[in-house]
Design an enzyme around this catalytic site. Structure first.
Site: not given
Length: 139
Positions: A8, A81, A130
Site C-alpha cells: 500500500h 509512506h 514501511e
C-alpha cells in the site's frame, strides 16, 4: 532477504471522510473498507482497494498522533509512506540493520494485523518506508 510486492501507499489526511469521497467521486474507487482506530499508533485508518495494491488513508487520532507534524507541514495531507511486503519480518529487520539502515522503533502489529517496522526516510532516498510481513493465507 527478498523484497516483496508493494502492499500500500500511506496517505495522511486531515479527514478520512473527505479523502474517501475524493477516491470514490474523482478516482472511481468502488471498494472502500470501513475506517478503524489504531490507538497504539495514534491513527485512524481506512483502506481503499486498487487492482494491484491499496491506498491507506491515515487520519490523526488525538493530540499525540505521530502524523500531526506531517499534517502541520502538509495541511491538505499527502503521501506519507510506501509499504512493501517481506516473507519474514525478523529476517528483514536483521537485513536492514546489517546495511546500516535506521529502523524507527520496535517491530509492532500494523493495520493489516501483521508485524511491521519503518525505515528512516534519510536512509531510503527520502521516502518513509514501511516493511510488513506478508499476511498468511488461511487454508
Amino acid at each position: 532477504m527478498k523484497l516483496g510486492r508493494l502492499n500500500h501507499v500511506g496517505v495522511a489526511t486531515p479527514s478520512i471522510d473527505r479523502s474517501v469521497a475524493l477516491y470514490r467521486d474523482k478516482m472511481g474507487a468502488t471498494t472502500v473498507h470501513d475506517p478503524f482506530d489504531l490507538p497504539a499508533q495514534g491513527v485512524r485508518v481506512c483502506f481503499v482497494d486498487a487492482p494491484n495494491m491499496q491506498v491507506e488513508l491515515i487520519e490523526p487520532l488525538g493530540e499525540g498522533s505521530p502524523i500531526l507534524k506531517f499534517l502541520e507541514r502538509n495541511p491538505e495531507g499527502g503521501q506519507h509512506h510506501l509499504c512493501f511486503e517481506v516473507d519474514d519480518i525478523d529476517e528483514a529487520r536483521a537485513f536492514y540493520d546489517s546495511k546500516g539502515v535506521r529502523i524507527l522503533g520496535p517491530t509492532r502489529i500494523g493495520a493489516h494485523g501483521t508485524p511491521i517496522f519503518f525505515l528512516h526516510p534519510k536512509d531510503m532516498g527520502g521516502v518513509l518506508t514501511e516493511i510488513m510481513e506478508s499476511p498468511r493465507q488461511a487454508h
